[in-house]
Structure formats: structure tokens, C-alpha cells
Design a protein around this motif. Structure first.
Motif, PDB file in Angstrom:
ATOM      1  N   GLN A 115       0.943  -1.194  -0.016  1.00 43.10           N
ATOM      2  CA  GLN A 115       0.013  -0.180   0.143  1.00 43.10           C
ATOM      3  C   GLN A 115       0.888   1.170  -0.073  1.00 43.10           C
ATOM      4  N   THR A 116       1.903   1.371   0.689  1.00 39.55           N
ATOM      5  CA  THR A 116       2.790   2.497   0.729  1.00 39.55           C
ATOM      6  C   THR A 116       3.603   2.435  -0.392  1.00 39.55           C
ATOM      7  N   MET A 117       3.976   1.581  -0.938  1.00 43.17           N
ATOM      8  CA  MET A 117       4.959   1.644  -2.055  1.00 43.17           C
ATOM      9  C   MET A 117       3.950   2.182  -3.430  1.00 43.17           C
ATOM     10  N   CYS A 119       1.264   4.147  -3.068  1.00 45.54           N
ATOM     11  CA  CYS A 119       1.188   5.565  -2.640  1.00 45.54           C
ATOM     12  C   CYS A 119       2.336   6.252  -3.288  1.00 45.54           C
ATOM     13  N   SER A 120       3.529   5.632  -2.835  1.00 46.33           N
ATOM     14  CA  SER A 120       4.794   6.374  -3.478  1.00 46.33           C
ATOM     15  C   SER A 120       4.969   6.576  -4.996  1.00 46.33           C
ATOM     16  N   LEU A 121       4.398   5.446  -5.503  1.00 49.16           N
ATOM     17  CA  LEU A 121       4.553   5.727  -7.185  1.00 49.16           C
ATOM     18  C   LEU A 121       3.525   6.551  -7.545  1.00 49.16           C
ATOM     19  N   MET A 124      -0.745   9.002  -4.592  1.00 44.16           N
ATOM     20  CA  MET A 124      -1.986   9.280  -4.068  1.00 44.16           C
ATOM     21  C   MET A 124      -1.994   8.751  -2.426  1.00 44.16           C
TER      22      MET A 124
ATOM     23  N   ARG B  42       7.564  13.056 -14.141  1.00 43.57           N
ATOM     24  CA  ARG B  42       7.592  13.195 -12.535  1.00 43.57           C
ATOM     25  C   ARG B  42       8.360  14.291 -11.784  1.00 43.57           C
ATOM     26  N   LYS B 460      -0.400   3.724   5.412  1.00 41.94           N
ATOM     27  CA  LYS B 460       0.955   3.602   4.858  1.00 41.94           C
ATOM     28  C   LYS B 460       2.062   3.967   5.636  1.00 41.94           C
TER      29      LYS B 460
END
Lengths: 435, 464
Positions: A115-117, A119-121, A124, B42, B460
Motif C-alpha cells: 500500500q505504501t509503495m 502510494c509512493s509511485l 495518492m 515526474r 501507509k
């Protein structure tokens, strides 16, 4: 006896005695005899391990091993050796959904990392535990737009989305009561204004491999009271503008590009992320951090009040099983790659695809319908010969490329796995083909 | 199992790498910017861990050691059919990994043959006329099947059929799938004996009914013996019958949904056909149809390519290994084991419906009510003894439901050990209830604070 069944005759007798039944058949006395299976199944007889292996070897020999120069939703990226080693650990492989948090911290932690990764990519705020694949994630996003805007029912999808994504969107829209409008003039369609507009779905990189610009789109969509969904290649998000940077509300896509083998199209994993505003409308499972009774950090499935096993017909989605193990697959991939590895994958794809693009144009047998538009690994050309024959000639030489598109273009894709020598060999075949 | 408290992000050190790729100094962003292509790149930093390969291997191995799986121990998990996952099935896929899903059929003959073998085998086992292998999970299959029902009625100009009937004992995915497909859900009650109440069903039938979803045996593990009459009533009003294949396992060798009047169904390959659950997928939920729905089967595109090919291949290996002989035994052994546990525990746990069950059955908490000790406490205490918990608080018909499904791959010794532990937990409940209320005690973490997790969700890792 059979290797997977431990019941000896003695066991069976003892168990029947405890139950108080004469025979196993008595346990089925409530199944009407009218439809009891009488003559067994018309299926092959039980095979030994080596016979099963031989069966699969026989199947494999009827596939042609090809060097893949095609994408269109499935990409031949490199799989680090560590990944299958980790994902085949039976503690991960044979585990159930982590409802019992006390004995599922392994699964829960990697989903939290995934979930964290994601979001990083994507940039969001919130990502779920995974979807079936990219196209179904897009379809769920379409349904989510309708749910978030309440009585609105129209979703505009860019006709530049991958054909496979559009097909699934159409099937879901037709049967889930969504009015799906496909157009390549998104800006105009939004500006025209419809009070019924719930959402707009656009690709980050489109079906021609081109990186699209969505300048000003999010503002227009939000002004119309709708949500913006971006369909993206998570690998490419290391270099292209993120859904969050474009102002999207929901990001979806296929995690297949994060080191998953082609495997004839599956399993892979879809991903879905959104801004925190819409968190409670997100379908699928979510893992959250908390503490246990002694105050130690631990992880649980959370916000389950959105889900089918609690809310039944009022759930945000019917999704239950997702693609957990494939989420682990890409979590391990992203751990190994890190920011530098992902940057390098994109650089290698960029260099390779531009080399092939230029070499194919130089044969004089193609024109470029999208000259000057930026692409990373996939591109289309207009062939100046019969496209079907071109693809067959390449197949005969051991290459899968020049995929014919609906528009009459041929598409190619070059990942970091393709070598200069392979590209030169493909170009030579094109040059020498008597087409 | 051992507590390990790291996240991969916390192992990160700037400059470390865990990949092995050819060198490449090119920079797509710089190259394109030099050509004047700007505004599509990006700008925000990319927060991913920077770790070495040994770091990654050790981290995920440590994580795995906090997990329970079928290879670790017994899952008496109702409606989930957690049977043994054969290791042979893990190796058969190797030579298919490089196949692109859009390769022409002429170059993927083996893969296509595998898919068509599976469709035929599933037709034979289920009594259906055709299958699509596209759906990626059971609930995905349900949605696909309901879409087929919709396509069928639509093609006949019969668009007023907006309701789907679902028993109150149904899996939660049934009403969720029907609602996702735009149907109104009409619940039909169960009788005290746990079966669908036909008298309650009759008045619900009419020209607005699209179909009825059922699983048989139902979630109480009871065979719906009036199924032919139910099917005939639903067909009589113009509706179609949907079979939820989550409970297909006990029917292996016994009966086929197609012969019971079902028109459309899904199969969970990750249940009945032994493919590993993977901590929540990938699964596979092929959908089968009777003759009258056959024309609509190929109109639907519900996933990207050919479905979860890798899962389908494993299930194929399972069917070949068992063959006609042993497939036919699976349902019987599963049923024998479930009845054995039920009879061995019904003096300690309340058995609300005391009749022969199929692959699973449901207790309603401890006999005598249990005082302050709940089903959750019993489930958590089981973890201390090395067993996974049963499915709890489902079906919704009973307040303290404990739903137990042993499957055919567990030995009598395992079942006996489970029975013994369940009995001793029942004793503990009266003598030392506090031990249960605070269980588990021997797991890597104790009960998590779920309220805190939901009140202020942390979904997260926050990078500093």
C-alpha cells in the motif's frame, strides 16, 4: 489409497462408528437419488507425478518460444531471482486471507508495504490491498465514481485506453447500469457538460505507447462535479508525471510491469489508490497499523465496514479474494529495485525502444503517425506493407512483434530484457522480408 | 513463530541497491526535455527502500515466519476449503512463464489445449455445457454469472427482471455481487431445520425475478434436498438458478449442480481444486453455464486476457493427479471428516441443527451459553494450540456461529488433536475464562486494537 488422502480403512471404520453410520453412503442419504452421480466422471484416470510432468511437457512443446517485442497490456520485464524464491515460501503461499491478525503478521506487513509503495509511485494518499488486474481495477474505479457522486451515472473513458481495458469497461458498464461514453476528445466532452457526469478515465501512457498530457483536465472534471481516474503503468511512474501531480482522484493500473512474468496473461495484480477524501468508498481490503494488547506495533485488516462480509448488498464492492501473493511479488520487486533500479529500467526501455523505432523507420518500410510524441517502451508505426504478413514473417523468425492495432498500425515494445543483437536481428528480418 | 518488528523502509540506506541490470546512463527525461517535450514528467521524489539483496531476503523470510499456512497446520475454516496444496502443481507452470497472452493461437497451442481441457473437465464435473475461465476469484465469478443472467433476459426483451432472490444463509459475496450488478436483493428465510423455506419463497416469485442464488450444500453444511422443486419454481416464473461454487467440494463424486437445475455457476479453483490461497489470492473463479446461456458466454470480457492462467494450470495438474477415481472420493472423505468432528464435539458446543452434514457444519457457541466467553475467545484460544480459527460469526443465522470445515486431506490424528483441543477449551471456558478472554498468548502478537486502527487509519508508512 492416494497420496493426498490419509484415510485408511481402519480410520474410516472408526469415524463411521463415532458418527453412528453404517457406511459412508449413509452420509448422503439426504441427496435425492434422482441426481446422484452413478457412473463417475468421464475424465482421465489418475496420473503419477511423472505422468503429470510428461503431460505438461507435452503441452509446452506445442508452444513456440518467441522473443517478445509486443506489449499491449502485458510486458516482458526482468524478474529478479529473489522474488519466486520468497513468494514460494509456503508460509506466504499456503496462507489464508489474514483475518486472524495474530498469526498473519507476515501477510499483513507486506500488504502494508505494498500500500505504501503504490502510494509512493502514484502520489495518492491511500491504496488498497490489490485488485484482480488492471482492467478490472479500472472497472471498479468506474463504479466508484458513480458511488462517490451519488445519483450520477455517466463515465467518460478515453478511447486511447488499452483495448483490453475498454473491453472490460464496456462489459461492466452494460451490466452494472453505467452510461459509458468513449471519446478521444476528452476536454471537449467534459466542457460540453452533462449534469450526469460521474467520472472521467484517461491513460497516463496510452495504447500507442505515448505519454499523454492532462494539463487542466482535473480542474475541468472537478468543476463538472466529477472524479478523474488515471490508468497508469506503475513502473513508468518512476519518470512520468503521477496521477496525484495531474490532480486525479483515483489511480488504477496493472502491477504486471513490476517484475511479473507474462504467464499467458495471469496471474498479475491490479492496484487502486485514491485521495483520502474517498477512502471510505474504496473497494477491497485495507491493512492498517495499530498496537496489540501489550502495545507492540502490529497490523490488521481495517475499515471492513465497506466490505461484503460485513455489509452484504450495501458493500462498496463484492471483491473478496484479490491478488495478495502477486502484491507480495511486486513489493519484493520494488524493494530490490528501489528508486535507482526503477529509473534504470525506464532508461533501458527508453534507449532500446528508440533504437528499434529509429532502425525500423530507417528501413523505409514504415512511417511514424505520432512523430515527436514522447514514448518510453512501446510505440506504433504505420506499415507500408501488409501488416498481417509482417507479423507472420516475424513469427517465423522467432519474434513476437508488429502487433496489428484496430487503427491499422503495428505496435512494438522493447523492455530492458531485449538486447541490441535481438533488435538488429528483427530489423534485418524486416529489411529482407519480401513483403 | 517469532515477533519481528521491521518494515522494509526502515532498513533503507541511501545508495544501496538490490537489483542487477546492465549499466545505462541515459536519462529519458533529460533527453525528451532537450527535444522540447516538457510538463509530462515526474517532479516529486520517489520514496522506495534502498536495500541490498540479502536485506530483502532476510526481511521477507522473517515476515514469513509470523504467518500460519496450510503447510504449517490445520485450518478448520468453514466455506473456505483449505485443503493441502500439492507441490507438484507448483512446478508445472515453468515452461509457460514466457508466453505472451496475445500470441497467436498457432504459437500457443499447448496453453490453449490446457485451457480447453480445463473447460471440458469442469463441464464434466459440474454438469454444465460451457465454461469461461476469465474470472479471477469466486466473487468475480458471481458477478460474471449475474451479468450472464442479465444478458439472457435483455436478449429476450425481458428487462423488468430487477430482483435476485438470496437465502439469508448465503455467503456475503452473493448479495454484494447482485447489488454490484444492479439487482435488488430479496432475502428468503431459512426454516428452523436450516433449509430454504419454500413457502416463504413462493410469494416472492414473479415477473420481476431475474434469478436465485444458492449454494448447495448451504452454509450450514446442509444439503438443500428440495433443490429440484426450488429450481422448478424459479424457472416457472422465468428466473434462472445461480450456483455459488464455494461449497462444491462435498459434491465431488456425489452430484452435479447442472443436474440439480442450476443454469449458471462459478467454481473456486482455489478451494475445490487445491490451488494455494496465497494470503488472499490469486484465485480463479471459472463460470459455467447450461445450454440456454451458452450464446452469451463469449460476449463477456471480464478480465484482461485469459484469466489467471497460472492458477488454472495448477488446478489442471490437480485434476490429472486425482483422476476420475480419486476426484470421486474427495467429497465423501470431506463429509466423513466433518461429521466426525461434529459428533465428537456436540456435547461441548451447541449444535443448533442436529442432522447429518456435508463438508461443514455450524455450532452456536459453547454448550450452556459460555457465560462471558464468546466465540471470538474460543477462536483466539485455538491459535495458542497451533490451529487456525474456524470461520466465526457466519452464517448470520446464529449469534455465536462457529463454522467448521475440515476437508479430505486431514488425517484422523489431526482431527482427533483438534477435537481434544476444542474440548479442553470448552473446559477452560468454565474454569479459567480469563485465559480465553485474553487469548492468544503464544502468538507473535496478541489481540490487536482494531478500534484504534479504524478510528485513525494509518494505511501507509510515513517517510521522514
Amino acid at each position: 489409497m492416494f497420496a493426498y488422502f490419509p484415510h485408511t480403512d481402519e480410520d474410516i471404520r472408526a469415524m463411521l462408528d463415532r458418527i453412528g453410520a453404517e457406511s459412508e453412503d449413509e452420509l448422503f442419504s439426504d441427496v435425492p437419488s434422482g441426481f446422484r452421480l452413478r457412473n463417475g466422471y468421464d475424465l482421465p484416470s489418475s496420473m503419477s507425478e511423472d505422468e503429470v510432468r510428461a503431460f505438461f511437457n507435452g503441452l509446452a512443446s506445442r508452444n513456440t518460444r518467441l522473443t517478445v517485442f509486443a506489449g499491449a497490456g502485458a510486458y516482458d520485464h526482468y524478474t529478479p531471482s529473489v522474488i519466486p524464491y520468497i513468494t514460494s515460501r509456503s508460509e506466504f503461499l499456503t496462507a489464508y486471507t489474514p483475518y486472524q491478525a495474530e498469526i498473519s503478521q507476515g501477510t499483513l506487513r507486506y500488504i502494508f508495504e505494498w500500500q505504501t509503495m503504490i502510494c509512493s509511485l502514484t502520489g495518492m494518499d491511500v491504496a488498497n490491498a490489490s485488485m484482480y488486474d488492471g482492467p478490472t481495477a479500472a472497472a471498479e474505479a468506474m463504479r466508484m465514481c458513480v458511488a462517490c457522486t451519488r445519483k450520477r451515472n455517466t463515465v467518460i473513458a478515453s478511447s486511447t485506453l488499452l483495448p483490453g481495458v475498454l473491453e472490460v469497461l464496456r462489459t461492466y458498464a452494460r451490466n452494472c447500469g453505467v452510461n459509458l461514453v468513449e471519446t478521444d476528445a476528452i476536454g471537449e466532452a467534459v466542457a460540453e457538460g452533462t449534469l450526469d457526469l460521474a467520472g472521467v478515465i484517461v491513460p497516463s501512457i496510452n495504447r500507442y505507447g505515448i505519454i499523454e498530457s492532462h494539463l487542466g483536465l482535473a480542474d475541468a472534471v472537478h468543476e463538472a462535479g466529477a472524479l478523474l481516474v488515471e490508468y497508469c503503468d506503475p513502473s513508468a511512474l518512476a519518470v512520468v508525471k503521477t496521477p496525484a501531480e495531474w490532480g486525479a482522484d483515483i489511480a488504477v493500473g496493472d502491477a504486471q510491469t513490476l517484475g511479473m512474468p507474462l504467464c499467458y496473461g495471469g496471474p498479475c495484480a491490479g492496484f487502486m489508490a485514491c485521495s483520502s477524501k474517498w477512502m471510505r468508498k474504496l473497494p477491497g481490503r485495507l491493512v492498517g497499523q495499530t498496537v496489540d494488547a501489550s502495545g507492540r506495533r502490529c497490523f490488521v485488516l481495517t475499515l471492513q465496514a465497506r466490505e461484503q462480509h460485513i455489509r452484504r448488498e450495501k458493500a462498496s464492492s463484492n471483491i473478496c479474494s484479490n491478488e495478495s501473493l502477486m502484491a507480495l511479488w511486486s513489493t519484493v520487486y520494488l524493494s530490490l529495485m528501489g528508486p535507482e533500479g526503477l529509473r534504470r529500467v525506464n532508461a533501458l526501455c527508453y534507449v532500446g525502444s528508440h533504437y528499434l523505432h529509429d532502425a525500423l523507420l530507417a528501413t523505409g518500410r514504415f512511417t511514424d503517425p505520432f512523430e515527436g510524441r514522447a514514448f518510453l517502451k512501446e510505440f506504433v508505426l504505420q506499415p507500408l506493407m501488409d501488416a498481417g504478413k509482417l507479423q507472420q514473417t516475424l513469427l517465423d523468425a522467432g519474434f513476437f512483434g508488429a502487433l496489428l492495432t484496430e487503427e491499422g498500425y503495428v505496435s512494438f515494445c522493447v523492455t530492458e530484457r531485449r538486447t541490441r543483437a535481438e533488435m538488429d536481428a528483427l530489423v534485418r528480418v524486416v529489411k529482407e522480408a519480401g513483403l | 513463530m517469532r515477533y519481528y518488528d521491521r518494515l522494509i523502509f526502515e532498513l533503507s540506506r541511501k545508495g544501496r541497491i538490490g537489483f542487477s541490470l546492465p549499466a545505462c546512463d541515459a536519462d529519458p527525461v533529460k533527453a525528451e526535455t532537450a527535444k522540447g517535450v516538457t510538463g509530462i514528467w515526474r517532479e516529486s521524489p520517489l520514496d522506495l527502500p534502498e536495500v541490498s539483496e540479502p536485506d530483502v531476503v532476510r526481511h521477507y523470510t522473517n515476515l514469513s515466519q509470523m504467518n500460519f499456512g496450510v503447510d504449517t497446520g490445520f485450518y478448520p475454516l468453514g466455506s473456505c476449503t483449505m485443503k493441502y496444496n500439492p507441490k507438484l502443481n507448483e512446478e508445472v507452470l515453468q515452461s509457460f512463464l514466457g508466453l505472451h497472452p496475445l500470441q497467436p493461437e498457432s504459437t500457443a497451442g499447448g496453453a490453449e489445449e490446457l485451457l480447453s481441457f480445463m473447460k471440458k473437465a469442469l463441464c464434466e464435473i459440474c454438469g454444465m455445457k460451457g465454461f469461461t475461465l476469465q474470472p479471477c476469484a469466486g466473487a468475480h465469478g458471481e458477478l460474471t454469472g449475474l451479468m450472464l443472467i442479465r444478458e439472457y433476459h435483455r436478449s429476450r426483451g425481458d428487462e423488468a427482471r430487477c430482483k435476485v432472490i438470496i437465502p439469508d444463509s448465503a455467503h456475503g459475496t452473493n448479495p454484494a455481487s447482485a447489488a454490484a450488478c444492479g439487482f435488488e436483493v430479496v432475502e428468503v428465510k431459512s426454516r428452523p431445520d436450516g433449509l430454504v423455506d419454500i413457502d416463504a419463497l413462493r410469494p416472492l416469485l414473479g415477473p420481476d425475478i431475474a434469478g436465485m442464488m444458492m449454494t448447495n450444500p448451504n452454509t450450514l453444511g446442509l444439503f438443500e434436498k428440495d433443490i429440484l422443486e426450488i429450481a422448478s419454481l424459479v424457472h416457472g416464473c422465468g428466473g434462472l438458478m445461480y450456483y455459488d461454487g464455494a461449497n462444491l467440494n462435498p459434491l465431488l463424486g456425489i452430484a452435479r449442480p447442472g443436474d440439480m437445475g442450476f443454469d449458471v455457476m462459478h467454481v473456486n479453483l482455489h478451494k475445490t481444486f487445491s490451488t494455494p490461497h496465497g494470503g488472499g489470492g490469486p484465485g480463479s473463479g471459472p463460470v459455467g453455464v447450461s445450454e440456454k446461456l451458452l450464446p452469451y458466454l463469449d460476449k463477456l470480457k471480464v478480465s484482461g486476457f485469459h484469466g489467471n492462467f497460472g492458477v488454472i494450470a495448477r488446478a489442471c495438474a490437480y485434476i490429472l493427479s486425482l483422476g476420475r477415481e480419486h476426484l470421486a472420493e474427495a467429497g465423501t472423505f470431506a463429509t466423513l471428516s466433518a461429521n466426525y468432528i461434529k459428533e465428537s464435539l456436540k456435547d461441548c458446543y451447541r449444535l443448533p441443527i442436529d442432522s447429518v452434514c456435508k463438508h461443514e457444519f455450524v455450532f452456536d457457541g459453547l454448550a450452556g451459553g459460555g457465560g462471558d466467553v464468546t466465540t471470538l475467545d474460543v477462536a483466539k484460544r485455538l491459535l495458542d494450540y497451533g490451529f487456525h480459527a474456524p470461520t466465526i460469526y457466519f452464517p448470520l443465522l446464529f449469534h455465536q456461529a462457529i463454522m467448521i470445515e475440515p476437508t479430505e486431506t486431514e488425517s484422523k490424528e489431526t482431527l482427533d488433536a483438534f477435537i481434544e483441543v476444542m474440548r479442553s477449551i470448552a473446559h477452560e471456558a468454565s474454569r479459567e475464562p480469563e485465559v480465553l478472554r485474553t487469548a492468544p498468548h503464544n502468538t507473535p502478537v496478541s489481540r490487536p486494537d482494531e478500534t484504534a486502527a479504524a478510528r485513525q487509519p494509518v494505511l501507509k508508512y510515513e517517510f521522514r
